[in-house]
Design a protein around this motif. Sequence first.
Motif, short mmCIF file in Angstrom:
data_model
loop_
_atom_site.label_atom_id
_atom_site.label_comp_id
_atom_site.label_asym_id
_atom_site.label_seq_id
_atom_site.Cartn_x
_atom_site.Cartn_y
_atom_site.Cartn_z
N ASP A 121 2.08 15.11 -37.94
CA ASP A 121 1.16 14.69 -39.01
C ASP A 121 1.72 13.72 -40.04
OD1 ASP A 121 -0.15 16.68 -37.65
OD2 ASP A 121 -0.71 17.83 -39.41
N LYS A 122 2.86 14.02 -40.64
CA LYS A 122 3.34 13.22 -41.76
C LYS A 122 4.19 12.05 -41.34
CE LYS A 122 1.41 16.25 -44.37
NZ LYS A 122 0.94 17.11 -43.26
N THR A 123 4.57 11.97 -40.05
CA THR A 123 5.51 10.93 -39.65
C THR A 123 4.88 9.54 -39.63
OG1 THR A 123 5.18 11.53 -37.32
CG2 THR A 123 7.07 12.49 -38.45
N ILE A 124 3.69 9.40 -39.05
CA ILE A 124 3.05 8.09 -39.05
C ILE A 124 2.70 7.64 -40.48
CG2 ILE A 124 0.95 6.82 -38.39
CD1 ILE A 124 1.19 8.03 -35.63
N PRO A 125 2.12 8.50 -41.33
CA PRO A 125 1.88 8.06 -42.71
C PRO A 125 3.14 7.63 -43.44
CG PRO A 125 0.63 10.04 -42.25
CD PRO A 125 1.52 9.82 -41.07
N SER A 126 4.22 8.39 -43.34
CA SER A 126 5.43 8.04 -44.08
C SER A 126 6.02 6.74 -43.57
CB SER A 126 6.47 9.17 -44.00
OG SER A 126 6.93 9.36 -42.68
N LEU A 127 5.98 6.52 -42.25
CA LEU A 127 6.50 5.28 -41.68
C LEU A 127 5.68 4.08 -42.14
CD1 LEU A 127 7.23 6.51 -38.04
CD2 LEU A 127 8.93 5.95 -39.79
N LEU A 128 4.36 4.22 -42.16
CA LEU A 128 3.52 3.11 -42.60
C LEU A 128 3.67 2.83 -44.09
CD1 LEU A 128 0.22 3.59 -40.54
CD2 LEU A 128 1.78 1.64 -40.46
N MET A 129 3.84 3.88 -44.89
CA MET A 129 4.10 3.68 -46.31
C MET A 129 5.39 2.89 -46.51
SD MET A 129 2.96 7.51 -47.50
CE MET A 129 3.58 7.44 -49.20
N ALA A 130 6.42 3.26 -45.75
CA ALA A 130 7.71 2.56 -45.86
C ALA A 130 7.58 1.11 -45.43
CB ALA A 130 8.75 3.27 -45.00
N ALA A 131 6.94 0.88 -44.29
CA ALA A 131 6.81 -0.48 -43.78
C ALA A 131 6.00 -1.35 -44.73
CB ALA A 131 6.15 -0.45 -42.40
N ALA A 278 -2.53 6.40 -49.99
CA ALA A 278 -1.12 6.16 -50.28
C ALA A 278 -0.64 4.85 -49.65
CB ALA A 278 -0.28 7.33 -49.79
N ILE A 279 -1.01 4.59 -48.41
CA ILE A 279 -0.60 3.35 -47.74
C ILE A 279 -1.18 2.14 -48.47
CG2 ILE A 279 -0.71 2.02 -45.59
CD1 ILE A 279 -1.00 4.82 -44.17
N ALA A 280 -2.46 2.23 -48.82
CA ALA A 280 -3.09 1.14 -49.56
C ALA A 280 -2.40 0.92 -50.90
CB ALA A 280 -4.58 1.42 -49.76
N GLY A 281 -2.02 2.03 -51.55
CA GLY A 281 -1.34 1.92 -52.84
C GLY A 281 -0.03 1.17 -52.72
N ARG A 282 0.70 1.37 -51.62
CA ARG A 282 1.96 0.66 -51.41
C ARG A 282 1.73 -0.85 -51.29
NH1 ARG A 282 6.55 3.73 -50.08
NH2 ARG A 282 6.22 5.81 -50.94
N VAL A 547 4.66 12.96 -59.08
CA VAL A 547 3.60 12.89 -58.09
C VAL A 547 2.25 12.68 -58.77
CG1 VAL A 547 3.09 15.38 -57.99
CG2 VAL A 547 2.75 13.94 -55.96
N MET A 548 1.41 11.90 -58.11
CA MET A 548 0.07 11.63 -58.62
C MET A 548 -0.93 12.57 -57.94
SD MET A 548 0.19 7.50 -59.14
CE MET A 548 -0.21 7.13 -57.46
N GLN A 549 -2.18 12.47 -58.33
CA GLN A 549 -3.19 13.41 -57.87
C GLN A 549 -3.81 12.98 -56.53
OE1 GLN A 549 -4.27 16.60 -59.66
NE2 GLN A 549 -2.10 16.08 -59.87
N ALA A 550 -4.59 13.91 -55.96
CA ALA A 550 -5.15 13.69 -54.63
C ALA A 550 -6.06 12.48 -54.56
CB ALA A 550 -5.92 14.94 -54.19
N ASP A 551 -6.76 12.18 -55.64
CA ASP A 551 -7.71 11.07 -55.60
C ASP A 551 -7.04 9.70 -55.52
OD1 ASP A 551 -6.97 11.79 -58.36
OD2 ASP A 551 -8.24 10.10 -58.92
N THR A 552 -5.71 9.65 -55.71
CA THR A 552 -4.99 8.39 -55.59
C THR A 552 -3.95 8.41 -54.47
OG1 THR A 552 -3.44 9.06 -57.32
CG2 THR A 552 -5.33 7.72 -57.99
N GLY A 553 -3.91 9.49 -53.67
CA GLY A 553 -3.05 9.49 -52.50
C GLY A 553 -1.80 10.33 -52.57
#
Length: 572
Positions: A121-131, A278-282, A547-553
């Motif tokens: 679950d968290k691996t693809i999101p974390s990788l895309l956030m990093a990239a 979160a990805i969009a925020g990055r 950490v920020m809230q759920a509505d921002t990722g």
Amino acid sequence: MSPEQRSSQWYAGTDRNAYIHRAWMRRGLPAHAFDGRPHIAIANTASDLTPCNAHLGEVAESVKQGIWEAGGVPMNLPVVSLGETLVRPTAMLWRNMAAMATEEMLRANPIDGVVLLGGCDKTIPSLLMAAASVDLPAVVVPGGPMLTGTFRGKPLGCGTDVWKLSEEVRAGTLSEEEFLRSESSMIRSRGHCNTMGTASTMACVAEALGTTVPGVAGIPAADSRLLESAHGTGRLVVEMVADGRRPSTTLTKGSFLNAIVALAAVGGSTNAVVHLLAIAGRLGIDLTLDDFDRTGSGVPLLVDLQPAGQHLMEDFHRAGGLLAVLHEVRDLLDPQALTVTGKPLVDHLDGARIWDDSVIHRREEPLQADAGIAVLRGNLAPSGAVIKPAAASPELLTHRGRAVVFDSIEDMHARIDDPDLDVDATSVLVLRGCGPKGYPGMPEVANLPLPTKLLEQGVRDMVRICDGRMSGTAYGTVVLHVAPEAAAGGPLGLLRTGDWIELDVAGRRLDVDVPADELELRRPAQEMTGAFAAPTRGWERLYVDHVMQADTGVDLDFLIGSSGHEVSRESH
């Protein structure tokens, strides 16, 4: 080496530093590995403690072959791996840490592009956030779902059937012995959950974003075509480096809106909401909860997969996969949004076909006409909450019921099966203190179990409200991601057992029937505040403080916005 190539900042030249960089890498690499060829990292989340990703070492070998074939130099880069089923208290606590660690390793090393290998679950999101933050040419290879296992002659949905079977044990309709017998049948092969849980959802979302080779999402982990696609991805990333295709040049607001369309059409996990935000925020892209409602609410549910339906991911791939789904909703997609191939996503849909319309329904005969994740607001969720109507009981989508409040996960476990608990089928179960700060990490507990005495009466769903998350494999009428959370001063912390709660999904409302002036006079219960996380050191302290809230990722406040990939300092 070419002076334009990022890795040339390490390897080009005849001075002492260049000598050191090259010499220490000459452990089998030939001299021509440093003659201008792009150096490609393979960010690999393979780990025996992330069982869904344990096979990614084999996938990495196919990626390497493709990179060599295209003239690049592959470099295996193990990165932080988060196994959803094992780490405590929740893998989400470390998603941002994994993203930050991967970002820093990509930034610190002499690489020109990266292939991202994820699955759980968290691996693809974390990788895309990093990239997205480093902004190097990057492409995802999803690890793929497991093959379908069977028990008593019937297919088992990984995750979803765990919830169902365990509730049957609690209800007394399935013996514990039979339940445990199903354990060896649940996981048939390598790969992640075979339902449309978070892992499968994020693979589909990554493809809809344009960050994978089109057609790869949903290929089973044990299917040799995954290795073929991995080889092709290795070739593609070398081309991407040459053309300068990177997240900042391919990902747009339209890319994210396409991902929201895909999320609704496949009946995907609510966890995709916080990951996409979160990805969009990055990237500095203005994506909000309202975009999920506006874009997703009118999208039909086309995929009949657990937990919103009956089939599994192996069936989904056989029936045509994500491209067949997107072909049906092509008119809803941004025609300009690009993929890692350099071509728009819609250009890859022409040959897509549905091969089994019992698994992937046609547009004119959807499972549900409006299937997107609904965003609720009201005096219980001023910043928003979400619900997945496709996984809910239709009769509960409009509901008024009396709150039964639990102040922590521990409180819920202690009292949920108390035969004297004042609860009935119309009650609304409320679990708080489970948000990003409160637990911490926003665990997947929002689909809290139903009281045993109601299960014994035949009740199988109730309205549940929580500031935490739920597994993408879960189901039920669950309102989650309530923001602000109780630990951040949200009104969920002011609820009392007996308050009347009103849920109106069609009207996008979530309210408690208590006058505003009375709510203002209330103070949070000490039983709740005493259970909030209060770390004093390490990652948990950093996380809770930022950490920020759920509505921002649910990202950390100092990681918002891409900071580029340039190397600002040299060593030696």
